[in-house]
Design a protein around this motif. Sequence first.
Motif, PDB file in Angstrom:
ATOM      1  N   MET A   1     114.110  47.595 109.180  1.00  9.89           N
ATOM      2  CA  MET A   1     113.048  48.450 108.677  1.00  9.89           C
ATOM      3  C   MET A   1     111.843  48.308 109.607  1.00  9.89           C
ATOM      4  SD  MET A   1     111.174  48.395 104.914  1.00  9.89           S
ATOM      5  CE  MET A   1     112.643  48.760 103.998  1.00  9.89           C
ATOM      6  N   HIS A   2     111.298  49.442 110.026  1.00  7.78           N
ATOM      7  CA  HIS A   2     110.109  49.435 110.865  1.00  7.78           C
ATOM      8  C   HIS A   2     108.880  49.091 110.044  1.00  7.78           C
ATOM      9  CE1 HIS A   2     112.821  52.024 113.294  1.00  7.78           C
ATOM     10  NE2 HIS A   2     112.284  51.302 114.274  1.00  7.78           N
ATOM     11  N   LYS A   3     107.813  48.674 110.727  1.00  6.66           N
ATOM     12  CA  LYS A   3     106.585  48.265 110.036  1.00  6.66           C
ATOM     13  C   LYS A   3     106.048  49.371 109.130  1.00  6.66           C
ATOM     14  CE  LYS A   3     105.251  45.030 113.630  1.00  6.66           C
ATOM     15  NZ  LYS A   3     104.315  44.730 114.710  1.00  6.66           N
ATOM     16  N   SER A   4     105.974  50.587 109.660  1.00  4.28           N
ATOM     17  CA  SER A   4     105.431  51.676 108.840  1.00  4.28           C
ATOM     18  C   SER A   4     106.337  51.977 107.647  1.00  4.28           C
ATOM     19  CB  SER A   4     105.206  52.936 109.679  1.00  4.28           C
ATOM     20  OG  SER A   4     106.433  53.435 110.169  1.00  4.28           O
ATOM     21  N   GLU A   5     107.647  51.823 107.820  1.00  6.34           N
ATOM     22  CA  GLU A   5     108.566  52.044 106.708  1.00  6.34           C
ATOM     23  C   GLU A   5     108.384  50.985 105.623  1.00  6.34           C
ATOM     24  OE1 GLU A   5     112.146  51.929 109.039  1.00  6.34           O
ATOM     25  OE2 GLU A   5     112.385  54.112 108.928  1.00  6.34           O
ATOM     26  N   ALA A   6     108.093  49.754 106.034  1.00  4.98           N
ATOM     27  CA  ALA A   6     107.885  48.675 105.066  1.00  4.98           C
ATOM     28  C   ALA A   6     106.640  48.950 104.228  1.00  4.98           C
ATOM     29  CB  ALA A   6     107.769  47.324 105.775  1.00  4.98           C
ATOM     30  N   VAL A   7     105.564  49.367 104.881  1.00  3.82           N
ATOM     31  CA  VAL A   7     104.330  49.672 104.146  1.00  3.82           C
ATOM     32  C   VAL A   7     104.558  50.846 103.210  1.00  3.82           C
ATOM     33  CG1 VAL A   7     101.938  50.447 104.386  1.00  3.82           C
ATOM     34  CG2 VAL A   7     102.829  48.681 105.908  1.00  3.82           C
ATOM     35  N   THR A   8     105.238  51.873 103.685  1.00  2.00           N
ATOM     36  CA  THR A   8     105.547  53.037 102.849  1.00  2.00           C
ATOM     37  C   THR A   8     106.392  52.626 101.647  1.00  2.00           C
ATOM     38  OG1 THR A   8     105.409  54.529 104.741  1.00  2.00           O
ATOM     39  CG2 THR A   8     106.636  55.318 102.821  1.00  2.00           C
ATOM     40  N   ALA A   9     107.372  51.779 101.864  1.00  4.08           N
ATOM     41  CA  ALA A   9     108.230  51.314 100.769  1.00  4.08           C
ATOM     42  C   ALA A   9     107.415  50.564  99.719  1.00  4.08           C
ATOM     43  CB  ALA A   9     109.347  50.428 101.316  1.00  4.08           C
ATOM     44  N   ILE A  10     106.454  49.760 100.158  1.00  5.65           N
ATOM     45  CA  ILE A  10     105.601  49.027  99.216  1.00  5.65           C
ATOM     46  C   ILE A  10     104.775  50.002  98.393  1.00  5.65           C
ATOM     47  CG2 ILE A  10     103.595  47.494  99.037  1.00  5.65           C
ATOM     48  CD1 ILE A  10     104.779  45.975 101.477  1.00  5.65           C
ATOM     49  N   VAL A  11     104.169  50.979  99.048  1.00  6.05           N
ATOM     50  CA  VAL A  11     103.338  51.955  98.345  1.00  6.05           C
ATOM     51  C   VAL A  11     104.174  52.723  97.319  1.00  6.05           C
ATOM     52  CG1 VAL A  11     101.982  54.076  98.611  1.00  6.05           C
ATOM     53  CG2 VAL A  11     101.631  52.161 100.186  1.00  6.05           C
ATOM     54  N   LEU A  12     105.324  53.201  97.720  1.00  6.48           N
ATOM     55  CA  LEU A  12     106.177  53.958  96.800  1.00  6.48           C
ATOM     56  C   LEU A  12     106.650  53.094  95.634  1.00  6.48           C
ATOM     57  CD1 LEU A  12     108.237  56.062  99.365  1.00  6.48           C
ATOM     58  CD2 LEU A  12     106.297  56.811  97.952  1.00  6.48           C
ATOM     59  N   ALA A  13     107.003  51.851  95.923  1.00  6.05           N
ATOM     60  CA  ALA A  13     107.460  50.956  94.858  1.00  6.05           C
ATOM     61  C   ALA A  13     106.333  50.646  93.876  1.00  6.05           C
ATOM     62  CB  ALA A  13     108.015  49.659  95.454  1.00  6.05           C
ATOM     63  N   THR A  14     105.126  50.461  94.378  1.00  4.70           N
ATOM     64  CA  THR A  14     104.018  50.153  93.469  1.00  4.70           C
ATOM     65  C   THR A  14     103.684  51.351  92.589  1.00  4.70           C
ATOM     66  OG1 THR A  14     102.369  50.652  95.177  1.00  4.70           O
ATOM     67  CG2 THR A  14     103.000  48.346  94.896  1.00  4.70           C
ATOM     68  N   HIS A  15     103.748  52.553  93.149  1.00  2.47           N
ATOM     69  CA  HIS A  15     103.530  53.755  92.329  1.00  2.47           C
ATOM     70  C   HIS A  15     104.606  53.853  91.245  1.00  2.47           C
ATOM     71  CE1 HIS A  15     100.136  55.636  94.272  1.00  2.47           C
ATOM     72  NE2 HIS A  15     100.697  55.462  95.444  1.00  2.47           N
ATOM     73  N   ALA A  16     105.845  53.597  91.617  1.00  4.92           N
ATOM     74  CA  ALA A  16     106.936  53.658  90.641  1.00  4.92           C
ATOM     75  C   ALA A  16     106.767  52.587  89.572  1.00  4.92           C
ATOM     76  CB  ALA A  16     108.285  53.498  91.347  1.00  4.92           C
ATOM     77  N   LEU A  17     106.373  51.380  89.965  1.00  4.20           N
ATOM     78  CA  LEU A  17     106.158  50.315  88.989  1.00  4.20           C
ATOM     79  C   LEU A  17     105.032  50.668  88.014  1.00  4.20           C
ATOM     80  CD1 LEU A  17     106.565  47.091  91.151  1.00  4.20           C
ATOM     81  CD2 LEU A  17     107.989  47.793  89.211  1.00  4.20           C
ATOM     82  N   ALA A  18     103.977  51.274  88.509  1.00  2.00           N
ATOM     83  CA  ALA A  18     102.864  51.679  87.633  1.00  2.00           C
ATOM     84  C   ALA A  18     103.337  52.728  86.623  1.00  2.00           C
ATOM     85  CB  ALA A  18     101.698  52.205  88.462  1.00  2.00           C
ATOM     86  N   ARG A  19     104.151  53.680  87.081  1.00  2.99           N
ATOM     87  CA  ARG A  19     104.677  54.700  86.166  1.00  2.99           C
ATOM     88  C   ARG A  19     105.595  54.067  85.126  1.00  2.99           C
ATOM     89  NH1 ARG A  19     105.227  57.393  90.990  1.00  2.99           N
ATOM     90  NH2 ARG A  19     107.462  57.069  91.026  1.00  2.99           N
ATOM     91  N   ILE A  20     106.456  53.150  85.563  1.00  2.41           N
ATOM     92  CA  ILE A  20     107.376  52.465  84.656  1.00  2.41           C
ATOM     93  C   ILE A  20     106.584  51.673  83.613  1.00  2.41           C
ATOM     94  CG2 ILE A  20     109.052  50.566  84.516  1.00  2.41           C
ATOM     95  CD1 ILE A  20     110.093  51.599  87.299  1.00  2.41           C
ATOM     96  N   ALA A  21     105.564  50.947  84.068  1.00  2.94           N
ATOM     97  CA  ALA A  21     104.768  50.132  83.147  1.00  2.94           C
ATOM     98  C   ALA A  21     104.048  51.001  82.131  1.00  2.94           C
ATOM     99  CB  ALA A  21     103.761  49.286  83.926  1.00  2.94           C
ATOM    100  N   ALA A  22     103.483  52.108  82.569  1.00  4.17           N
ATOM    101  CA  ALA A  22     102.789  53.010  81.642  1.00  4.17           C
ATOM    102  C   ALA A  22     103.755  53.551  80.600  1.00  4.17           C
ATOM    103  CB  ALA A  22     102.126  54.150  82.412  1.00  4.17           C
ATOM    104  N   HIS A  23     104.929  53.929  81.057  1.00  4.44           N
ATOM    105  CA  HIS A  23     105.942  54.450  80.134  1.00  4.44           C
ATOM    106  C   HIS A  23     106.397  53.369  79.163  1.00  4.44           C
ATOM    107  CE1 HIS A  23     110.057  55.457  78.827  1.00  4.44           C
ATOM    108  NE2 HIS A  23     109.557  56.677  78.737  1.00  4.44           N
ATOM    109  N   ASP A  24     106.753  52.198  79.690  1.00  4.44           N
ATOM    110  CA  ASP A  24     107.259  51.113  78.850  1.00  4.44           C
ATOM    111  C   ASP A  24     106.205  50.618  77.864  1.00  4.44           C
ATOM    112  OD1 ASP A  24     109.617  51.360  80.227  1.00  4.44           O
ATOM    113  OD2 ASP A  24     109.482  49.417  81.254  1.00  4.44           O
ATOM    114  N   ALA A  25     104.938  50.656  78.266  1.00  8.13           N
ATOM    115  CA  ALA A  25     103.861  50.187  77.395  1.00  8.13           C
ATOM    116  C   ALA A  25     103.463  51.256  76.376  1.00  8.13           C
ATOM    117  CB  ALA A  25     102.649  49.796  78.230  1.00  8.13           C
ATOM    118  N   GLY A  26     103.935  52.478  76.584  1.00 11.21           N
ATOM    119  CA  GLY A  26     103.556  53.557  75.683  1.00 11.21           C
ATOM    120  C   GLY A  26     102.109  53.988  75.872  1.00 11.21           C
ATOM    121  N   ASN A  27     101.561  53.698  77.031  1.00 11.63           N
ATOM    122  CA  ASN A  27     100.169  54.050  77.320  1.00 11.63           C
ATOM    123  C   ASN A  27     100.134  55.480  77.823  1.00 11.63           C
ATOM    124  OD1 ASN A  27      97.653  54.356  78.888  1.00 11.63           O
ATOM    125  ND2 ASN A  27      97.366  52.205  78.367  1.00 11.63           N
ATOM    126  N   ASP A  28      99.454  56.359  77.086  1.00  9.65           N
ATOM    127  CA  ASP A  28      99.439  57.763  77.471  1.00  9.65           C
ATOM    128  C   ASP A  28      98.164  58.178  78.205  1.00  9.65           C
ATOM    129  OD1 ASP A  28      97.791  57.579  75.300  1.00  9.65           O
ATOM    130  OD2 ASP A  28      98.673  59.230  74.189  1.00  9.65           O
TER     131      ASP A  28
END
Length: 148
Positions: A1-28
């Motif tokens: 994985m190239h450096k820019s791909e690693a940073v992009t993967a982190i950003v995308l994963a954190t956005h997905a985790l935030a969406r998952i947490a909001a959904h799982d917590a029932g926070n609207d």
Amino acid sequence: MHKSEAVTAIVLATHALARIAAHDAGNDAPSAQWRALSILDQRGGMRLGALASAARTTQPGMTRLIGTLEQAGLVERTADPHDSRATVVTATEAGIRALDDWRTELGATLAPRFDGLSDDDWRAIERTAAILGERVQSTSSDTTGAHE
């Protein structure tokens, strides 16, 4: 994985985790609310246009959001001391408390997904968080706030 791909993967994963947490917590609450409060928490009071720019949204959209947050007591608008035609938006104590509560809820909701990590994995996550935090701080300090 190239450096820019690693940073992009982190950003995308954190956005997905935030969406998952909001959904799982029932926070609207909209993610834009937490984003705006986070920016105000980090940078202090800002003009509406600067806040919209920092949040990467339109000024009309931010105006609507700030109206909603103001009605809820999470932000307040005051006259800009440097330009009486402009207003400055600031997070209230209740807004910062709500943001802190949301961050705590995020952590508690996501914690089970990370239960099986080794000490080495946790050290890697902690180091990654520190590096990303430093980069965010250096980027934030390069932008202007209330006096744009």
